[in-house]
Structure formats: structure tokens, C-alpha cells
Design a protein around this motif. Sequence first.
Motif, PDB file in Angstrom:
ATOM      1  N   LYS A  44       0.860  -1.181   0.000  1.00 28.86           N
ATOM      2  CA  LYS A  44       0.000   0.000   0.000  1.00 28.86           C
ATOM      3  C   LYS A  44       0.900   1.235   0.000  1.00 28.86           C
ATOM      4  O   LYS A  44       1.975   1.229   0.587  1.00 28.86           O
ATOM      5  CB  LYS A  44      -0.911   0.010   1.223  1.00 28.86           C
ATOM      6  CG  LYS A  44      -1.975  -1.092   1.247  1.00 28.86           C
ATOM      7  CD  LYS A  44      -3.040  -0.844   0.204  1.00 28.86           C
ATOM      8  CE  LYS A  44      -4.116  -1.929   0.222  1.00 28.86           C
ATOM      9  NZ  LYS A  44      -4.928  -1.922   1.446  1.00 28.86           N
ATOM     10  N   ASP A  46      -0.551   4.284   0.880  1.00 35.66           N
ATOM     11  CA  ASP A  46      -1.273   5.336   1.603  1.00 35.66           C
ATOM     12  C   ASP A  46      -1.710   4.922   2.997  1.00 35.66           C
ATOM     13  O   ASP A  46      -2.678   5.453   3.533  1.00 35.66           O
ATOM     14  CB  ASP A  46      -2.503   5.764   0.793  1.00 35.66           C
ATOM     15  CG  ASP A  46      -3.460   4.599   0.526  1.00 35.66           C
ATOM     16  OD1 ASP A  46      -3.107   3.440   0.848  1.00 35.66           O
ATOM     17  OD2 ASP A  46      -4.560   4.839  -0.002  1.00 35.66           O
ATOM     18  N   GLN A  47      -0.995   3.968   3.613  1.00 40.56           N
ATOM     19  CA  GLN A  47      -1.353   3.531   4.953  1.00 40.56           C
ATOM     20  C   GLN A  47      -0.195   3.776   5.917  1.00 40.56           C
ATOM     21  O   GLN A  47       0.726   2.964   6.018  1.00 40.56           O
ATOM     22  CB  GLN A  47      -1.745   2.048   4.966  1.00 40.56           C
ATOM     23  CG  GLN A  47      -3.122   1.796   4.389  1.00 40.56           C
ATOM     24  CD  GLN A  47      -3.565   0.355   4.533  1.00 40.56           C
ATOM     25  OE1 GLN A  47      -2.759  -0.540   4.733  1.00 40.56           O
ATOM     26  NE2 GLN A  47      -4.858   0.123   4.415  1.00 40.56           N
ATOM     27  N   GLN A  52       3.559   3.105   3.210  1.00 39.07           N
ATOM     28  CA  GLN A  52       3.343   4.495   2.821  1.00 39.07           C
ATOM     29  C   GLN A  52       4.497   4.989   1.956  1.00 39.07           C
ATOM     30  O   GLN A  52       5.662   4.750   2.277  1.00 39.07           O
ATOM     31  CB  GLN A  52       3.213   5.390   4.050  1.00 39.07           C
ATOM     32  CG  GLN A  52       2.827   6.833   3.721  1.00 39.07           C
ATOM     33  CD  GLN A  52       2.617   7.668   4.955  1.00 39.07           C
ATOM     34  OE1 GLN A  52       3.215   7.420   5.999  1.00 39.07           O
ATOM     35  NE2 GLN A  52       1.750   8.668   4.860  1.00 39.07           N
ATOM     36  N   THR A 105      -1.515  -5.441   3.998  1.00 39.73           N
ATOM     37  CA  THR A 105      -2.657  -5.711   4.886  1.00 39.73           C
ATOM     38  C   THR A 105      -3.635  -6.676   4.201  1.00 39.73           C
ATOM     39  O   THR A 105      -4.836  -6.434   4.147  1.00 39.73           O
ATOM     40  CB  THR A 105      -3.380  -4.419   5.316  1.00 39.73           C
ATOM     41  OG1 THR A 105      -3.871  -3.717   4.165  1.00 39.73           O
ATOM     42  CG2 THR A 105      -2.438  -3.501   6.079  1.00 39.73           C
ATOM     43  N   TYR A 177      -9.536   7.412   5.287  1.00 43.87           N
ATOM     44  CA  TYR A 177      -9.311   7.305   6.724  1.00 43.87           C
ATOM     45  C   TYR A 177      -8.799   8.629   7.291  1.00 43.87           C
ATOM     46  O   TYR A 177      -9.102   8.987   8.432  1.00 43.87           O
ATOM     47  CB  TYR A 177      -8.327   6.181   7.037  1.00 43.87           C
ATOM     48  CG  TYR A 177      -8.897   4.802   6.811  1.00 43.87           C
ATOM     49  CD1 TYR A 177      -9.987   4.346   7.557  1.00 43.87           C
ATOM     50  CD2 TYR A 177      -8.364   3.949   5.857  1.00 43.87           C
ATOM     51  CE1 TYR A 177     -10.527   3.083   7.353  1.00 43.87           C
ATOM     52  CE2 TYR A 177      -8.888   2.684   5.648  1.00 43.87           C
ATOM     53  CZ  TYR A 177      -9.971   2.253   6.390  1.00 43.87           C
ATOM     54  OH  TYR A 177     -10.499   1.004   6.186  1.00 43.87           O
ATOM     55  N   ILE A 198      -4.145  -0.876  11.226  1.00 40.95           N
ATOM     56  CA  ILE A 198      -4.296   0.320  10.402  1.00 40.95           C
ATOM     57  C   ILE A 198      -4.571   1.536  11.289  1.00 40.95           C
ATOM     58  O   ILE A 198      -3.984   2.609  11.108  1.00 40.95           O
ATOM     59  CB  ILE A 198      -5.428   0.129   9.370  1.00 40.95           C
ATOM     60  CG1 ILE A 198      -5.069  -1.002   8.392  1.00 40.95           C
ATOM     61  CG2 ILE A 198      -5.707   1.425   8.613  1.00 40.95           C
ATOM     62  CD1 ILE A 198      -6.186  -1.373   7.428  1.00 40.95           C
ATOM     63  N   TYR A 202      -2.164   5.029  11.824  1.00 43.08           N
ATOM     64  CA  TYR A 202      -2.575   6.429  11.729  1.00 43.08           C
ATOM     65  C   TYR A 202      -2.324   7.163  13.042  1.00 43.08           C
ATOM     66  O   TYR A 202      -1.822   8.288  13.061  1.00 43.08           O
ATOM     67  CB  TYR A 202      -4.052   6.519  11.348  1.00 43.08           C
ATOM     68  CG  TYR A 202      -4.305   6.372   9.870  1.00 43.08           C
ATOM     69  CD1 TYR A 202      -4.049   7.423   8.993  1.00 43.08           C
ATOM     70  CD2 TYR A 202      -4.787   5.181   9.334  1.00 43.08           C
ATOM     71  CE1 TYR A 202      -4.276   7.295   7.631  1.00 43.08           C
ATOM     72  CE2 TYR A 202      -5.015   5.045   7.972  1.00 43.08           C
ATOM     73  CZ  TYR A 202      -4.748   6.099   7.126  1.00 43.08           C
ATOM     74  OH  TYR A 202      -4.951   5.968   5.782  1.00 43.08           O
TER      75      TYR A 202
END
Length: 277
Positions: A44, A46-47, A52, A105, A177, A198, A202
Motif C-alpha cells: 500500500k 497510503d497507509q 506508505q 494488509t 481514513y 491500520i 494512523y
Amino acid sequence: MKLRKVSAASAAVLALALTATACGGDSDDNGSSGGGKKITIGIKFDQPGLGQKTPQGYDGFDVDVATYVAKKLGYSEDQIEWRESKSADRETMLQRGDVDFIVATYSITPQRQEKVDFAGPYLLAHQDVLIRADDDSIKSPEDLNNKKLCSVTGSTSAQNVKEKLAPKAQLQNYTTYSACLGGLQNGAIDALTTDDSILAGYAAQSQFKGKFKLGGFKMTNENYGIGVKKGSDLKDKINKALEDMVADKSWDKAVQDNFGPANYKNEPAPKIGDVKS
């Protein structure tokens, strides 16, 4: 003299051809690889805390796991080609051979196992909620009744809570998110739900440090696996690499580095093949 020049040129051409052949495909049709020029890994982008893309490169727990596995397969960090693997694209990317393996994930499910193979699991996550650090009104899933509960559009997490645990929860669908986090911070929503890993990723971001906390509800089991093409001999090699990562404590370090600021109470490293229902 002229003959020797021709022979030297021919030798050079032959050497170049052999070099090109040796550096050609890094993966065979089964998705196996090793010792080639590069390896392509899906993550991913964008996590935070997991996978990221940043101006400095790529970071997160999944990135650390993927980098460790790649090293055990014979690839240095600069031989890795990272490819964004959105949730809806993962099976197709593996089936087409766009990537050698995916660490994103990626929960192991019977439906997905019909299409791809999985190494692992390498992390046992759970559906949970993220709430404001000073909010003591939500101590169980049932306390989400009459609360504004956020998840991203298209996710089933919030719907699962409403159908099974808190029928009076007020669902709020945001596009990302990050948008949910903004709403949580300013009081527009009361809780955000998805996988605890997740949420921890964040919450561990520097701008949110100390502002949120996990509920610790463990509403589902999410067994994260490493996806490979069906029938790939990479599966066994990756499983061995994951066992090594746990044994030498690199797994523990990766958990602490990426989730530590969120006080994420992670499960112990799962045993290979132990998929919790």
C-alpha cells in the motif's frame, strides 16, 4: 590484424548477449524468483505505519517485512521495485505477474485462497475502533450505540458493527481514513473503525501522537498473509524468511518502530499456517 579485430568485436557482442540473457526475467511463469537483478513487491502507498510512500522513500511495518523477506531471497534494498497494490487489484496483479509477491494488509480468506496462495500469516490484526484519548464513554462495542461511527466508503467494517454489535450506531462514511481522523479530532464523529493495525498506524503519526487511543475490542480476526501467484515456489521460501524474522527479533523491532507511539497491544507473531477464524 583485421581478422583479430573482427574476432574481438564478435566476442564483445557475444558477451553482451550472454549478459542480457542472464539479467533478463527475474521471475518465471510460476512467480518464483531469486538472485536476479530486481524483485517487484506490492504494498500500500497510503497507509501510515504499514505501507506508505513518502518523499524519503517507503516505510511501514509491511515495508519492513517485505524488505526483510527480499533480503532472505537474495535481494538488497536497492534491488526492490515497489508497486502500489490497491485492495481491489491484488489478485489480478499476482495472476498477471505484475508483482512477485504482495505485502499489503492482505487478509487470508477462503475466497482469496481460490485465486492466489499465501505465505504466513505474519500478523494477526483485529477489527477495532479508534477514539479520542480523553473519551471514556466508549468501553465496549455496545457503547457505540447512538455514537457517530466512521469508516471509509465501500468498507464493511462500520456495517459489521451496526449489524452485529451496535444497531443504533450512526454510520458516517468518509472518502478516506484521513478524513475520518479529521472528523474524530474535531468532534464531528465519535469513533473510527477498521483493522487495529491500520488504526495504530494512523494514530502513531507525529501530528496525532497522544490524541487518540484504541478501544481494544478485537471484534474480528484478520490474518495478514503475503500473497503470491497460485502454485509459486516462493511461498515456502517466504515462510522460512518469516520464521527467521521472528527468531532473530526483527519482527518485534518492526512492530515497535511502526506502532509503538500508538501503544498498540499487538498479538504475538503468529505461527506459519495458523489462520485464526
